[in-house]
Design a protein around this motif. Structure first.
Motif, mmCIF file in Angstrom:
data_model
loop_
_atom_site.group_PDB
_atom_site.id
_atom_site.type_symbol
_atom_site.label_atom_id
_atom_site.label_comp_id
_atom_site.label_asym_id
_atom_site.label_seq_id
_atom_site.Cartn_x
_atom_site.Cartn_y
_atom_site.Cartn_z
ATOM 1 N N CYS A 1 0.837 -1.196 0.000
ATOM 2 C CA CYS A 1 0.000 0.000 0.000
ATOM 3 C C CYS A 1 0.874 1.249 0.000
ATOM 4 O O CYS A 1 1.777 1.382 0.818
ATOM 5 N N CYS A 2 0.594 2.132 -0.948
ATOM 6 C CA CYS A 2 1.384 3.341 -1.154
ATOM 7 C C CYS A 2 0.494 4.571 -0.980
ATOM 8 O O CYS A 2 -0.721 4.471 -0.884
ATOM 9 N N ALA A 3 1.119 5.711 -1.013
ATOM 10 C CA ALA A 3 0.376 6.972 -1.032
ATOM 11 C C ALA A 3 -0.213 7.173 -2.433
ATOM 12 O O ALA A 3 0.312 6.625 -3.414
ATOM 13 N N PRO A 4 -1.276 7.944 -2.557
ATOM 14 C CA PRO A 4 -1.893 8.163 -3.874
ATOM 15 C C PRO A 4 -0.919 8.655 -4.940
ATOM 16 O O PRO A 4 -1.019 8.267 -6.104
ATOM 17 N N GLU A 5 0.041 9.451 -4.548
ATOM 18 C CA GLU A 5 0.983 9.990 -5.538
ATOM 19 C C GLU A 5 2.096 9.004 -5.921
ATOM 20 O O GLU A 5 2.881 9.269 -6.834
ATOM 21 N N ASP A 6 2.141 7.859 -5.251
ATOM 22 C CA ASP A 6 3.206 6.890 -5.521
ATOM 23 C C ASP A 6 2.931 5.986 -6.725
ATOM 24 O O ASP A 6 3.856 5.359 -7.236
ATOM 25 N N LEU A 7 1.686 5.880 -7.157
ATOM 26 C CA LEU A 7 1.336 5.061 -8.315
ATOM 27 C C LEU A 7 0.512 5.894 -9.279
ATOM 28 O O LEU A 7 -0.346 6.676 -8.865
ATOM 29 N N HIS A 8 0.751 5.677 -10.561
ATOM 30 C CA HIS A 8 -0.019 6.381 -11.583
ATOM 31 C C HIS A 8 -0.370 5.403 -12.693
ATOM 32 O O HIS A 8 0.472 4.614 -13.129
ATOM 33 N N PHE A 9 -1.609 5.442 -13.127
ATOM 34 C CA PHE A 9 -2.066 4.685 -14.285
ATOM 35 C C PHE A 9 -2.978 5.615 -15.070
ATOM 36 O O PHE A 9 -4.068 5.958 -14.617
ATOM 37 N N GLY A 10 -2.501 6.073 -16.204
ATOM 38 C CA GLY A 10 -3.141 7.136 -16.957
ATOM 39 C C GLY A 10 -4.591 6.929 -17.315
ATOM 40 O O GLY A 10 -5.341 7.890 -17.412
ATOM 41 N N ARG A 11 -5.032 5.709 -17.477
ATOM 42 C CA ARG A 11 -6.417 5.489 -17.873
ATOM 43 C C ARG A 11 -7.372 5.283 -16.707
ATOM 44 O O ARG A 11 -8.565 5.044 -16.911
ATOM 45 N N ALA A 12 -6.884 5.368 -15.480
ATOM 46 C CA ALA A 12 -7.737 5.167 -14.309
ATOM 47 C C ALA A 12 -8.783 6.278 -14.190
ATOM 48 O O ALA A 12 -8.445 7.454 -14.195
ATOM 49 N N ALA A 13 -10.042 5.875 -14.083
ATOM 50 C CA ALA A 13 -11.122 6.856 -13.913
ATOM 51 C C ALA A 13 -10.974 7.601 -12.592
ATOM 52 O O ALA A 13 -11.310 8.776 -12.497
ATOM 53 N N ASP A 14 -10.466 6.906 -11.572
ATOM 54 C CA ASP A 14 -10.246 7.512 -10.256
ATOM 55 C C ASP A 14 -8.767 7.359 -9.917
ATOM 56 O O ASP A 14 -8.335 6.290 -9.477
ATOM 57 N N PRO A 15 -7.976 8.412 -10.106
ATOM 58 C CA PRO A 15 -6.529 8.287 -9.854
ATOM 59 C C PRO A 15 -6.181 8.017 -8.392
ATOM 60 O O PRO A 15 -5.045 7.653 -8.088
ATOM 61 N N ALA A 16 -7.136 8.152 -7.485
ATOM 62 C CA ALA A 16 -6.895 7.856 -6.073
ATOM 63 C C ALA A 16 -7.143 6.381 -5.742
ATOM 64 O O ALA A 16 -6.982 5.970 -4.594
ATOM 65 N N ARG A 17 -7.540 5.591 -6.750
ATOM 66 C CA ARG A 17 -7.808 4.155 -6.564
ATOM 67 C C ARG A 17 -7.203 3.393 -7.740
ATOM 68 O O ARG A 17 -7.879 3.028 -8.692
ATOM 69 N N VAL A 18 -5.892 3.141 -7.644
ATOM 70 C CA VAL A 18 -5.165 2.425 -8.683
ATOM 71 C C VAL A 18 -4.636 1.120 -8.094
ATOM 72 O O VAL A 18 -4.172 1.095 -6.950
ATOM 73 N N ALA A 19 -4.689 0.060 -8.901
ATOM 74 C CA ALA A 19 -4.146 -1.239 -8.499
ATOM 75 C C ALA A 19 -3.299 -1.779 -9.644
ATOM 76 O O ALA A 19 -3.815 -2.040 -10.737
ATOM 77 N N LEU A 20 -1.994 -1.917 -9.401
ATOM 78 C CA LEU A 20 -1.070 -2.492 -10.372
ATOM 79 C C LEU A 20 -0.714 -3.894 -9.878
ATOM 80 O O LEU A 20 -0.265 -4.056 -8.744
ATOM 81 N N LEU A 21 -0.920 -4.894 -10.716
ATOM 82 C CA LEU A 21 -0.798 -6.287 -10.307
ATOM 83 C C LEU A 21 0.284 -6.997 -11.105
ATOM 84 O O LEU A 21 0.363 -6.836 -12.324
ATOM 85 N N ASP A 22 1.079 -7.783 -10.406
ATOM 86 C CA ASP A 22 2.068 -8.668 -11.014
ATOM 87 C C ASP A 22 1.788 -10.071 -10.502
ATOM 88 O O ASP A 22 1.851 -10.314 -9.294
ATOM 89 N N PHE A 23 1.471 -10.985 -11.407
ATOM 90 C CA PHE A 23 1.166 -12.361 -11.037
ATOM 91 C C PHE A 23 2.264 -13.277 -11.586
ATOM 92 O O PHE A 23 2.395 -13.440 -12.793
ATOM 93 N N ASP A 24 3.056 -13.858 -10.700
ATOM 94 C CA ASP A 24 4.060 -14.847 -11.063
ATOM 95 C C ASP A 24 3.412 -16.218 -10.923
ATOM 96 O O ASP A 24 3.043 -16.618 -9.815
ATOM 97 N N VAL A 25 3.259 -16.917 -12.043
ATOM 98 C CA VAL A 25 2.574 -18.210 -12.052
ATOM 99 C C VAL A 25 3.419 -19.237 -12.807
ATOM 100 O O VAL A 25 4.296 -18.886 -13.583
ATOM 101 N N ARG A 26 3.104 -20.514 -12.553
ATOM 102 C CA ARG A 26 3.785 -21.565 -13.298
ATOM 103 C C ARG A 26 3.265 -21.612 -14.733
ATOM 104 O O ARG A 26 2.085 -21.421 -14.985
ATOM 105 N N ARG A 27 4.164 -21.858 -15.655
ATOM 106 C CA ARG A 27 3.842 -21.957 -17.081
ATOM 107 C C ARG A 27 2.846 -23.088 -17.307
ATOM 108 O O ARG A 27 2.886 -24.100 -16.627
ATOM 109 N N GLY A 28 1.959 -22.909 -18.281
ATOM 110 C CA GLY A 28 1.041 -23.981 -18.672
ATOM 111 C C GLY A 28 -0.419 -23.597 -18.617
ATOM 112 O O GLY A 28 -1.261 -24.308 -19.153
#
Length: 145
Positions: A54-81
């Protein structure tokens, strides 16, 4: 008799949020995400690792977010297949969970999958096999206990 404790760290589903939910909401969300993963990916849930940073609102930016105060950037490391269909179904389930639990508009979510061979996932008690449908990735490790 040795009681084994399984602390597998795969898959690792990482959520970077620019807001800070309550502890209870984070716990419920992580459990729901693990359940979605198990259902969609046709596997168990005890090996699923979920982390929320969890970061401060100014710590993450995603240009297409309708609400820039509610951004979620996800990285999923999964097994191949996993199939493209499985990955898309999981993405939509998780985006829905973010909306339901944390009021994140779907336009504010960006998910990237990274696939690895099973042996890329290292734990204290061994390495994991490559993925196969319906398998228990920790079965081989439990037999050693």
């Amino acid at each position: 008799m040795r009681v084994a404790r399984y602390t597998a760290s795969m898959p690792h589903l990482r959520f970077d949020l620019n807001f800070t939910p309550s502890a209870g909401d984070k716990t419920r969300f992580a459990a729901a995400v693990a359940e979605h993963f198990g259902r969609v990916m046709n596997t168990g849930t005890e090996h699923v690792a979920v982390s929320l940073r969890c970061c401060a609102p100014e710590d993450l930016h995603f240009g297409r977010a309708a609400d820039p105060a509610r951004v979620a950037l996800l990285d999923f490391d999964v097994r191949r297949g996993r199939t493209m269909g499985q990955k898309r179904e999981l993405a939509l389930a998780v985006i829905g969970e973010l909306r339901k639990t944390f009021a994140v508009d779907p336009s504010g979510v960006y998910l990237v999958y990274t696939e690895h061979d099973g042996p890329d996932f290292q734990m204290e008690d061994g390495v994991l096999p490559s993925w196969s449908a319906g398998e228990d990735p920790l079965a081989g490790l439990r037999k050693r206990g």
